[in-house]
Scaffold this motif. Structure first.
Motif, mmCIF file in Angstrom:
data_model
loop_
_atom_site.group_PDB
_atom_site.id
_atom_site.type_symbol
_atom_site.label_atom_id
_atom_site.label_comp_id
_atom_site.label_asym_id
_atom_site.label_seq_id
_atom_site.Cartn_x
_atom_site.Cartn_y
_atom_site.Cartn_z
ATOM 1 N N GLU A 56 0.842 -1.205 0.000
ATOM 2 C CA GLU A 56 0.000 0.000 0.000
ATOM 3 C C GLU A 56 0.883 1.262 0.000
ATOM 4 O O GLU A 56 1.823 1.384 0.771
ATOM 5 N N VAL A 57 0.577 2.188 -0.909
ATOM 6 C CA VAL A 57 1.356 3.421 -0.982
ATOM 7 C C VAL A 57 0.766 4.432 -0.010
ATOM 8 O O VAL A 57 -0.446 4.607 0.045
ATOM 9 N N LYS A 58 1.640 5.105 0.718
ATOM 10 C CA LYS A 58 1.169 6.101 1.683
ATOM 11 C C LYS A 58 0.950 7.445 0.993
ATOM 12 O O LYS A 58 1.701 7.815 0.099
ATOM 13 N N ASP A 59 -0.091 8.137 1.412
ATOM 14 C CA ASP A 59 -0.346 9.465 0.849
ATOM 15 C C ASP A 59 0.506 10.493 1.585
ATOM 16 O O ASP A 59 0.376 10.680 2.785
ATOM 17 N N THR A 60 1.421 11.136 0.857
ATOM 18 C CA THR A 60 2.243 12.185 1.466
ATOM 19 C C THR A 60 2.319 13.364 0.512
ATOM 20 O O THR A 60 1.786 13.324 -0.582
ATOM 21 N N GLN A 61 3.016 14.383 0.955
ATOM 22 C CA GLN A 61 3.262 15.545 0.096
ATOM 23 C C GLN A 61 4.630 15.416 -0.581
ATOM 24 O O GLN A 61 5.176 16.393 -1.057
ATOM 25 N N GLY A 62 5.170 14.213 -0.603
ATOM 26 C CA GLY A 62 6.463 14.007 -1.247
ATOM 27 C C GLY A 62 7.616 14.342 -0.322
ATOM 28 O O GLY A 62 7.429 14.648 0.842
ATOM 29 N N PHE B 203 -1.298 18.855 -5.299
ATOM 30 C CA PHE B 203 -0.473 19.463 -4.242
ATOM 31 C C PHE B 203 0.010 20.796 -4.788
ATOM 32 O O PHE B 203 -0.058 21.056 -5.984
ATOM 33 N N LEU B 204 0.465 21.638 -3.859
ATOM 34 C CA LEU B 204 0.679 23.044 -4.200
ATOM 35 C C LEU B 204 1.689 23.257 -5.336
ATOM 36 O O LEU B 204 1.500 24.116 -6.196
ATOM 37 N N GLU B 205 2.757 22.464 -5.363
ATOM 38 C CA GLU B 205 3.757 22.632 -6.419
ATOM 39 C C GLU B 205 3.134 22.424 -7.802
ATOM 40 O O GLU B 205 3.458 23.134 -8.751
ATOM 41 N N GLU B 206 2.257 21.441 -7.900
ATOM 42 C CA GLU B 206 1.645 21.142 -9.188
ATOM 43 C C GLU B 206 0.616 22.217 -9.552
ATOM 44 O O GLU B 206 0.423 22.533 -10.720
ATOM 45 N N GLY C 123 -18.349 32.040 11.576
ATOM 46 C CA GLY C 123 -19.609 32.664 11.188
ATOM 47 C C GLY C 123 -19.571 33.488 9.916
ATOM 48 O O GLY C 123 -20.553 34.129 9.570
ATOM 49 N N GLY C 124 -18.439 33.485 9.202
ATOM 50 C CA GLY C 124 -18.385 34.258 7.958
ATOM 51 C C GLY C 124 -19.156 33.563 6.857
ATOM 52 O O GLY C 124 -19.398 32.354 6.934
ATOM 53 N N PRO C 125 -19.543 34.329 5.825
ATOM 54 C CA PRO C 125 -20.344 33.725 4.757
ATOM 55 C C PRO C 125 -19.619 32.598 4.022
ATOM 56 O O PRO C 125 -20.267 31.751 3.401
ATOM 57 N N CYS C 126 -18.305 32.575 4.055
ATOM 58 C CA CYS C 126 -17.580 31.582 3.245
ATOM 59 C C CYS C 126 -16.719 30.615 4.049
ATOM 60 O O CYS C 126 -15.966 29.835 3.447
ATOM 61 N N ASN C 127 -16.767 30.645 5.368
ATOM 62 C CA ASN C 127 -15.879 29.753 6.132
ATOM 63 C C ASN C 127 -15.990 28.309 5.681
ATOM 64 O O ASN C 127 -14.994 27.626 5.434
ATOM 65 N N ILE C 128 -17.233 27.837 5.590
ATOM 66 C CA ILE C 128 -17.446 26.426 5.266
ATOM 67 C C ILE C 128 -16.986 26.136 3.845
ATOM 68 O O ILE C 128 -16.297 25.151 3.584
ATOM 69 N N LYS C 129 -17.335 27.044 2.946
ATOM 70 C CA LYS C 129 -17.000 26.847 1.543
ATOM 71 C C LYS C 129 -15.483 26.769 1.323
ATOM 72 O O LYS C 129 -14.994 25.895 0.609
ATOM 73 N N ARG C 130 -14.741 27.690 1.936
ATOM 74 C CA ARG C 130 -13.291 27.730 1.718
ATOM 75 C C ARG C 130 -12.620 26.430 2.168
ATOM 76 O O ARG C 130 -11.760 25.893 1.488
ATOM 77 N N LEU C 131 -13.026 25.967 3.331
ATOM 78 C CA LEU C 131 -12.400 24.763 3.866
ATOM 79 C C LEU C 131 -12.805 23.532 3.059
ATOM 80 O O LEU C 131 -11.991 22.654 2.772
ATOM 81 N N LYS C 132 -14.068 23.494 2.669
ATOM 82 C CA LYS C 132 -14.559 22.373 1.853
ATOM 83 C C LYS C 132 -13.800 22.291 0.538
ATOM 84 O O LYS C 132 -13.436 21.214 0.075
ATOM 85 N N HIS C 133 -13.606 23.449 -0.069
ATOM 86 C CA HIS C 133 -12.892 23.527 -1.342
ATOM 87 C C HIS C 133 -11.471 22.958 -1.176
ATOM 88 O O HIS C 133 -11.021 22.144 -1.978
ATOM 89 N N HIS C 134 -10.810 23.377 -0.111
ATOM 90 C CA HIS C 134 -9.439 22.915 0.117
ATOM 91 C C HIS C 134 -9.403 21.402 0.356
ATOM 92 O O HIS C 134 -8.564 20.685 -0.181
ATOM 93 N N LYS C 135 -10.355 20.934 1.149
ATOM 94 C CA LYS C 135 -10.408 19.496 1.444
ATOM 95 C C LYS C 135 -10.698 18.690 0.181
ATOM 96 O O LYS C 135 -10.136 17.624 -0.035
ATOM 97 N N LYS C 136 -11.578 19.230 -0.653
ATOM 98 C CA LYS C 136 -11.958 18.507 -1.865
ATOM 99 C C LYS C 136 -10.750 18.374 -2.803
ATOM 100 O O LYS C 136 -10.479 17.293 -3.320
ATOM 101 N N ALA C 137 -10.030 19.478 -2.989
ATOM 102 C CA ALA C 137 -8.846 19.426 -3.852
ATOM 103 C C ALA C 137 -7.855 18.406 -3.284
ATOM 104 O O ALA C 137 -7.232 17.638 -4.025
ATOM 105 N N HIS C 138 -7.739 18.398 -1.965
ATOM 106 C CA HIS C 138 -6.812 17.475 -1.316
ATOM 107 C C HIS C 138 -7.255 16.021 -1.521
ATOM 108 O O HIS C 138 -6.453 15.152 -1.861
ATOM 109 N N THR C 139 -8.533 15.763 -1.332
ATOM 110 C CA THR C 139 -9.066 14.409 -1.500
ATOM 111 C C THR C 139 -8.985 13.973 -2.961
ATOM 112 O O THR C 139 -8.563 12.856 -3.262
ATOM 113 N N ASP C 140 -9.384 14.880 -3.870
ATOM 114 C CA ASP C 140 -9.317 14.548 -5.298
ATOM 115 C C ASP C 140 -7.886 14.269 -5.742
ATOM 116 O O ASP C 140 -7.673 13.550 -6.721
#
Lengths: 98, 251, 309
Positions: free
Chosen positions: A3-9, B33-36, C274-291
């Motif tokens: 299993e490959v670990k998810d990292t930031q490199g 990731f940020l670099e990309e 309580g800001g209008p975008c707190n949830i959105k900003r964090l969700k966006h970041h998490k989604k990019a990270h998960t994707d």
């Protein structure tokens, strides 16, 4: 495959030569998963304004550094060796090309 | 090539770059990731610069009644001539890499021819773009290898992207009157030359990345006549919104 | 050497304006304070890409699009400089991102306000970046070496950002009635949140004491805020807009502006989510990270295979 670990490199240190002929200087760090990617990532991060002519990337963990608590014993002994510096010598006026 | 046809030729090339730049800029803050993220924006900026230079020149060749901004923000779907491949959405990172890798090859070959023409403006644009595209091809090829030969999931996703995008590759070596004129003036490679160049590079790179090149798939066609996939309409709606909503405003 | 003695030596170095480097001895509290402040700064740059990134695809000219894209890219770059500087304190980027996602690390509250019109691209570059630059110029002299060096680099690159924003607002203020209205509206919405960016008044700023003692922070919230107001008011007047503060007036004796009361209830509400975008900003970041997870894994797997060959 395991299993490959998810990292930031890995962390890489970036050295850039801003003009041909000048020494390479440390510019900062960058993350990448391998060396080919590291040099591309460094290029995209540190030369956005055309700062680079040459570039090195080095895995951060390959760099050997001294401990700062050691720095006196490490560097101070050479402080009194002024004869290593060219301005130490008194030479006759008018001497050229030395 | 007379000015009007040369202008059409430049608009086509400018449209490819503009629409790809749009897709690339959609990736901003969405990278793996940020670099990309930074790398993709760089590539987008290069394409945007090429689009701008080409559309400015096209507007001038047309006679100056329209500006580059008019061309970008005031033309409707049917007057856009970008390849359908360029407007395909960023379904996932694999779609981005496959789409941009293939288009990088196309642009490389195109700019190679253009860099040698006597028209100083065009050869100037092409010479600068050629350096940029050499790097694009390198970056996308690097990713193609990592995605194709990475994990099972990345391999599958990349093969899916190839299979789904392949029908749009035929347009890249299709020819019409404007192409024939451009070829005659040595402004562009022939369709056969382009096809050979693309297929040689693509099959070699795909196989290095353990990916399959699809065979005998129906190739769709139409962008030279302003036919597109439905994605372009939404893209233009977004891109042209301010210019359309406030036609008298200067920005 | 005992901990207390080390702390005395550390403070002597700080007082002598020595820069502290990663491998130097430093009190644990100093390290923690830096991680908190620097990672918040890094996250702010990265989350700050969203409100502006949101407008790149709608920019009204090719020139504006190019500039905005380059600017947002700089922000990503600045985020990276700051993450790297934070990593020198012995924390990984994975950990920093995890803390952001868990809500344990903050980012600048200003990005929890929405970017509603193109004029907001002007207001953000001009006011938000303007406020940030005021703060960052001061931080170039911060006591931690890697942080100070990152700030020097960032300040150098950011000099075009504020001009970009001001140019947008200025041309809209000189444009059609609709454009003027958008420009004033953007100023109205971003003025007060920009003033809040400097943080609570010095009297209500619990962590400032240590930060000033350790020279992490070189100037107080109120001093920086005043400096920002003093230089910005004339910029507002020059393009015919109005500062949305009826209590703003020039104080001849202090050679500085007096200004109205900041709504600190709003400030704390937005910080607490309580800001209008707190949830959105964090969700966006998490989604990019998960994707991006499968991409990162592919890169790691490929590197492993290459290393074996």
């Amino acid at each position: 495959m395991s299993e490959v670990k998810d990292t930031q490199g890995q962390l890489w240190e970036v050295f850039i030569q801003t003009k041909k002929g000048l020494p390479f200087k440390h510019f900062g760090s960058v993350h990448a998963y391998d060396k080919e990617m590291a040099i591309q990532n460094a290029r995209d991060l540190y030369t956005r304004r055309g700062e680079g002519r040459g570039m090195w990337v080095v895995p951060a963990d390959a760099i050997v550094a001294i401990d700062s608590s050691d720095d006196e014993s490490f560097f101070d002994p050479s402080n009194d060796k002024v004869y290593r510096h060219p301005t130490f010598y008194e030479l006759p006026d008018g001497l050229k090309n030395m | 090539m007379d000015n009007l046809n040369l202008s059409k030729f430049c608009i086509r090339l400018g449209d490819h770059c503009l629409i790809m730049a749009h897709r690339q800029s959609e990736l901003c803050s969405n990278g793996p990731f940020l670099e990309e993220d930074i790398a993709q924006i760089n590539l987008g900026l290069d394409l945007l610069g090429q689009a701008e230079a080409l559309l400015i020149y096209a507007a001038k060749l047309e006679g100056g009644t329209r500006t580059a901004d008019d061309l970008a923000f005031r033309r409707p779907e049917r007057q856009f001539h970008n390849f359908m491949l360029t407007e395909q959405p960023n379904t996932d990172f694999a779609f981005v890499i496959v789409r941009q890798y293939i288009m990088s090859l196309y642009l490389l070959k195109t700019y190679q021819a253009l860099s040698k023409v006597e028209d100083d403006t065009l050869s100037g644009i092409a010479l600068k773009a050629l350096k940029e595209l050499t790097y694009h091809e390198r970056h996308f090829a690097m990713w193609l290898k990592r995605l194709g030969d990475g994990t099972e999931e990345s391999h599958e996703r990349t093969q899916t992207a190839i299979n789904e995008l392949w029908m749009f590759v035929g347009e890249l070596y299709e020819e019409d009157e404007i192409d024939f004129m451009a070829q005659k003036a040595s402004y562009a490679p022939t369709g056969i030359e382009m096809k050979t160049f693309l297929m040689e590079h693509i099959t070699a790179k795909f196989s290095e990345a353990t990916l399959e090149t699809p065979h005998s798939i129906y190739m769709t066609t139409g962008s030279k006549k302003g036919i597109h996939t439905e994605y372009l309409g939404y893209l233009l709606t977004e891109m042209q919104y301010l210019q359309r909503a406030y036609p008298d405003a200067k920005w | 050497m005992g901990a207390e003695e080390l702390n005395v030596l550390f403070q002597e170095r700080i007082d002598a304006n020595d820069k502290i480097e990663p491998r130097d001895n430093m009190p644990e509290e100093y390290r923690k304070h830096l991680i908190r402040q620097m990672s918040q700064h890094a996250h702010s740059e990265v989350i700050g890409m969203q409100p502006e990134g949101n407008w790149i695809t709608r920019a009204p000219s090719l020139r504006a699009k190019k500039i905005l894209l380059a600017k947002v890219q700089d922000e990503a770059g600045h985020g990276l400089y700051l993450y790297s500087a934070t990593e020198t304190l012995g924390i990984t980027r994975d950990e920093l991102i995890e803390k952001l996602h868990q809500g344990k690390a903050k980012y600048a509250s200003i990005f929890n306000y929405p970017a509603l019109t193109w004029a907001d691209m002007g207001a953000i570059g001009w006011l938000v970046d303007g406020a940030a630059i005021t703060n960052q110029v001061s931080l170039q002299k911060t006591s931690y070496g890697p942080y100070a060096r990152a700030m020097v680099k960032i300040c150098k690159e950011e000099s075009f950002h504020q001009r970009q924003g001001y140019e947008i607002i200025a041309s809209m203020a000189a444009g059609t009635d609709e454009q003027k209205e958008m420009a004033q509206d953007a100023l109205n919405r971003f003025w007060w949140p920009s003033l809040m960016m400097f943080g609570p008044h010095d009297s209500d700023s619990p962590r400032s004491g240590n930060a000033m003692k350790w020279k992490i922070k070189r100037e107080s919230n109120d001093v920086l805020r005043k400096r920002f107001i003093d230089k910005t008011v004339s910029q507002v007047e020059l393009i015919g807009l109005t500062v949305p503060d009826k209590d703003l007036k020039w104080n001849e004796k202090e050679q500085s502006y007096d200004f109205g009361a900041i709504d600190w209830d709003e400030f704390w509400a937005v910080i607490k989510g309580g800001g209008p975008c707190n949830i959105k900003r964090l969700k966006h970041h998490k989604k990019a990270h998960t994707d991006g997870e499968w991409v990162r894994k592919a890169a790691a797997a490929y590197a492993q295979k290459q290393a074996k060959n």
